[in-house]
Write a protein that holds these residues in place. Structure first.
Motif, mmCIF file in Angstrom:
data_model
loop_
_atom_site.group_PDB
_atom_site.id
_atom_site.type_symbol
_atom_site.label_atom_id
_atom_site.label_comp_id
_atom_site.label_asym_id
_atom_site.label_seq_id
_atom_site.Cartn_x
_atom_site.Cartn_y
_atom_site.Cartn_z
ATOM 1 N N GLY A 1 28.356 1.350 4.673
ATOM 2 C CA GLY A 1 29.244 1.281 5.820
ATOM 3 C C GLY A 1 30.596 0.700 5.490
ATOM 4 N N ALA A 2 30.646 -0.140 4.449
ATOM 5 C CA ALA A 2 31.905 -0.775 4.090
ATOM 6 C C ALA A 2 32.828 0.163 3.344
ATOM 7 C CB ALA A 2 31.629 -2.017 3.246
ATOM 8 N N VAL A 3 32.262 1.085 2.557
ATOM 9 C CA VAL A 3 33.083 1.936 1.712
ATOM 10 C C VAL A 3 34.019 2.800 2.532
ATOM 11 C CG1 VAL A 3 33.002 3.843 0.077
ATOM 12 C CG2 VAL A 3 31.432 1.926 -0.172
ATOM 13 N N GLY A 4 33.569 3.273 3.671
ATOM 14 C CA GLY A 4 34.399 4.129 4.488
ATOM 15 C C GLY A 4 35.242 3.391 5.505
ATOM 16 N N PRO B 1 39.601 -4.159 5.405
ATOM 17 C CA PRO B 1 38.856 -4.808 4.322
ATOM 18 C C PRO B 1 37.529 -5.380 4.796
ATOM 19 C CG PRO B 1 41.162 -5.444 4.276
ATOM 20 C CD PRO B 1 40.954 -4.681 5.559
ATOM 21 N N THR B 2 36.506 -5.238 3.963
ATOM 22 C CA THR B 2 35.168 -5.726 4.262
ATOM 23 C C THR B 2 34.712 -6.656 3.147
ATOM 24 O OG1 THR B 2 34.597 -3.699 5.440
ATOM 25 C CG2 THR B 2 32.776 -5.056 4.666
ATOM 26 N N VAL B 3 34.033 -7.728 3.525
ATOM 27 C CA VAL B 3 33.511 -8.689 2.562
ATOM 28 C C VAL B 3 31.994 -8.732 2.688
ATOM 29 C CG1 VAL B 3 33.463 -11.100 1.821
ATOM 30 C CG2 VAL B 3 35.602 -10.068 2.626
ATOM 31 N N ILE C 1 34.524 -7.098 -1.994
ATOM 32 C CA ILE C 1 35.617 -7.050 -1.022
ATOM 33 C C ILE C 1 36.348 -5.729 -1.227
ATOM 34 C CG2 ILE C 1 37.150 -8.364 -2.570
ATOM 35 C CD1 ILE C 1 38.549 -9.388 0.006
ATOM 36 N N GLY C 2 36.550 -4.987 -0.153
ATOM 37 C CA GLY C 2 37.198 -3.695 -0.325
ATOM 38 C C GLY C 2 37.303 -2.925 0.965
#
Length: 300
Positions: A12-15, A19-21, A50-51
């Motif tokens: 879920g964070a990749v898309g 920024p997501t940690v 983080i990205g």
């Protein structure tokens, strides 16, 4: 640690546009067969991410404590990994990173692995990837350089199944190991087990080949992966650069089962069981290692 558990957690964070940690602490146990000089091991660490959609940074620290059967001091090792990823176009992601080893093992202490990689989704629905790794162990005399290439392809099957196939090629100058060990025989005798002790030199060759198949099933919040690999590996790099096998072992195949349950959109619990056969070149005998680990992941 098998890094495959991180991928569903971070999907879920990749898309994400923002920024997501994410943080993932992990811990595990290793039990060695009776023919090995090693008796048991404990490992623990912390993985961080983080990205966002276009780029990301992954960091990991791992601590390992291995005990021996003859009562000498435990072997203590710390591994540090950093990996940067950048999305190029709509289907490709490039990677670059470094892995560093701080170990009681005299010959591989200070070992450094440079990591390059790429992932690409084809129009036919295949996920392809390649990892390139260069590891240098400066305490061997002359220094030992290990080169590895690992291409892979993943295909979604019917319903909730997917299959991944990977091939690993490893090469290094095997005579450098023999030269180092023979040249430091007296020094090794005073250091006990805190060395890369090698009894069977002829077990080391210049090249190694291995292949792995991984079958994954996903249903709702549950994801499970069964893996089998065959062939031979020495000084191998696995899990995209997050695991480096630097001790005096020649691995000869293994199996693993990993399961992850996401009990919310942000958190999950994972566990795995694995077994591998290897030649312990400190004794010259074939043996095995059984391991378990658990991890908890949280995405902020």
């Amino acid at each position: 640690m098998k890094r495959m558990i991180l991928l569903p957690l971070l999907a879920g964070a990749v898309g994400a546009a923002e920024p997501t940690v994410s943080l993932l602490p992990f811990a595990g146990y290793l039990g060695y067969g009776s023919q090995s000089a090693k008796e048991s091991g404990l490992f623990a660490g912390l993985y961080g991410y983080i990205g966002k959609e276009s780029q990301s940074l992954e960091l990991q620290y791992a601590y390992t404590d291995i005990s021996y059967r003859d009562g000498v001091d435990d072997l203590i090792q710390s591994d540090l990994t950093a990996l940067y990823s950048k999305k190029i176009g709509e289907r490709t992601r490039l990677k670059a990173g470094i892995h560093y080893i701080d170990s009681d093992d005299t010959f591989t202490d200070g070992g450094t692995t440079l990591i390059l990689g790429a992932d690409h989704r084809t129009e036919g629905g295949y996920d392809t990837g390649i990892g390139l790794y260069y590891t240098r162990y400066g305490n061997f005399n002359p220094s030992l350089a290990v080169w590895q290439v690992t291409p892979s392809v993943t295909k979604s099957l019917a319903q909730n199944w997917s299959l991944e196939a990977a091939y690993t090629f490893i090469t290094f100058r095997s005579e450098k190991i023999t030269e180092t060990v023979l040249g430091m025989g007296s020094m090794m005798g005073s250091m006990g087990r805190r060395t890369h002790t090698i009894v069977t030199y002829d077990e080391y060759t210049d090249t190694y080949h291995s292949g792995e198949l991984s079958l994954t099933y996903s249903e709702g919040a549950m994801h499970s992966t069964a893996s089998l690999w065959l062939g031979k590996q020495a000084f191998a790099v696995r899990d995209g650069g997050f695991s480096v096998f630097n001790l005096a072992e020649i691995h000869k195949g293994g199996v693993s089962l990993t399961s992850r349950y996401a009990y919310s959109e942000r958190s999950s619990l994972s566990a795995a069981l694995f077994y591998e056969r290897f030649t312990d070149t400190q004794t010259g005998d074939d043996s095995g290692v059984t391991g378990v680990w658990v991890s908890y992941g949280y995405r902020f």
